[in-house]
Design an enzyme around this catalytic site. Structure first.
Site, PDB file in Angstrom:
ATOM      1  N   GLU A   5     -83.769  42.404  19.199  1.00 60.67           N
ATOM      2  CA  GLU A   5     -84.228  42.794  17.855  1.00 60.67           C
ATOM      3  C   GLU A   5     -83.943  44.271  17.565  1.00 60.67           C
ATOM      4  OE1 GLU A   5     -87.689  39.428  17.155  1.00 60.67           O
ATOM      5  OE2 GLU A   5     -88.323  41.475  17.611  1.00 60.67           O
TER       6      GLU A   5
ATOM      7  N   LYS B  95     -94.081  45.065   7.223  1.00 60.55           N
ATOM      8  CA  LYS B  95     -93.603  44.118   6.227  1.00 60.55           C
ATOM      9  C   LYS B  95     -93.919  44.620   4.816  1.00 60.55           C
ATOM     10  CE  LYS B  95     -94.220  40.125   9.312  1.00 60.55           C
ATOM     11  NZ  LYS B  95     -94.703  38.710   9.411  1.00 60.55           N
TER      12      LYS B  95
ATOM     13  N   HIS C  17     -94.515  42.777  11.927  1.00 61.35           N
ATOM     14  CA  HIS C  17     -93.801  42.001  12.936  1.00 61.35           C
ATOM     15  C   HIS C  17     -93.810  42.806  14.217  1.00 61.35           C
ATOM     16  CE1 HIS C  17     -90.698  39.843  15.120  1.00 61.35           C
ATOM     17  NE2 HIS C  17     -90.200  41.034  15.409  1.00 61.35           N
TER      18      HIS C  17
ATOM     19  N   ASN D  34     -98.877  39.136   6.717  1.00 59.08           N
ATOM     20  CA  ASN D  34     -99.674  39.598   7.865  1.00 59.08           C
ATOM     21  C   ASN D  34     -99.246  40.965   8.387  1.00 59.08           C
ATOM     22  OD1 ASN D  34     -97.323  38.793   9.021  1.00 59.08           O
ATOM     23  ND2 ASN D  34     -98.210  37.327  10.448  1.00 59.08           N
TER      24      ASN D  34
ATOM     25  N   TYR E  32     -85.454  35.269  12.013  1.00 59.54           N
ATOM     26  CA  TYR E  32     -86.440  34.187  11.973  1.00 59.54           C
ATOM     27  C   TYR E  32     -85.795  32.825  12.222  1.00 59.54           C
ATOM     28  CZ  TYR E  32     -90.323  37.185  10.399  1.00 59.54           C
ATOM     29  OH  TYR E  32     -91.334  38.114  10.319  1.00 59.54           O
TER      30      TYR E  32
END
Ligand code: UDP
Ligand code: MG
Length: 153
Positions: A126, A9, A115, A112, A49
């Site tokens: 994905e 991320k 992913h 965080n 998401y």
């Protein structure tokens, strides 16, 4: 062999953690089968998401994912989805166990670092979402030929 998707991320890219995070997976024994930098857009994040769309701060989560380019990566190995998920740690970096990526590098739920696909079925969906077929590579994973020339062994 099982494949999974990780996304480093903006919190990883901006904190210069790309190398460290990828290195953990390489050291563990996972094979990198695809990797590229991407600037994510609203449309792909609405899909990715979708399970969070009801949250009042959905847009904030998407903005965080669009704040800079990300690295998307396909990792392969036996039980890769489960192994990578456990190396990522639980969602909230403050709760994630030391030794996990989120536990070692994150103090945040949103920021965080990584992913990781949460099931084999999700991983397949994905990977298709972020990679073209020709961007995923099937190749022998055997260092001997790259340690020595044929005439040296
Ligand atoms: N997220 C957040 N607040 C929440 C739930 C999720 O900021 O209350 C963000 C966080 O970055 C998380 C991502 O949305 O990694 C996807 O949420 P999910 O529940 O799928 O967690 P994950 O599978 O990433 O652990
Ligand atoms: Mg998730």
């Amino acid at each position: 062999m099982e494949k999974t998707l990780i996304i480093l991320k903006p919190s990883a890219v901006q904190r210069s953690l790309i190398g460290e995070v990828i290195q953990r997976f390489e050291k563990k024994g996972l094979q990198v089968c695809g990797m590229k930098m991407m600037q994510l857009k609203n449309e792909i994040l609405n899909e990715h998401y979708a399970h969070l769309a009801h949250l009042p701060f959905f847009q904030r989560i998407k903005d965080s994912m669009m704040a800079s380019p990300v690295i998307v990566c396909c990792l392969q190995g036996k039980d890769a989805v489960r192994v990578v998920r456990s190396m990522a740690g639980v969602t909230n970096g403050r709760d994630a166990a030391p030794g996990t990526i989120r536990g070692d590098y994150s103090m945040s739920v949103q920021e965080n670092i990584i992913h990781a696909s949460d099931s084999v079925e999700t991983a397949a969906i994905e990977l298709k979402r972020f990679f073209k077929d020709e961007e995923i590579f099937e190749y022998a994973f055997n260092p001997m030929n790259f340690l020595y020339a044929g005439n040296e062994v």
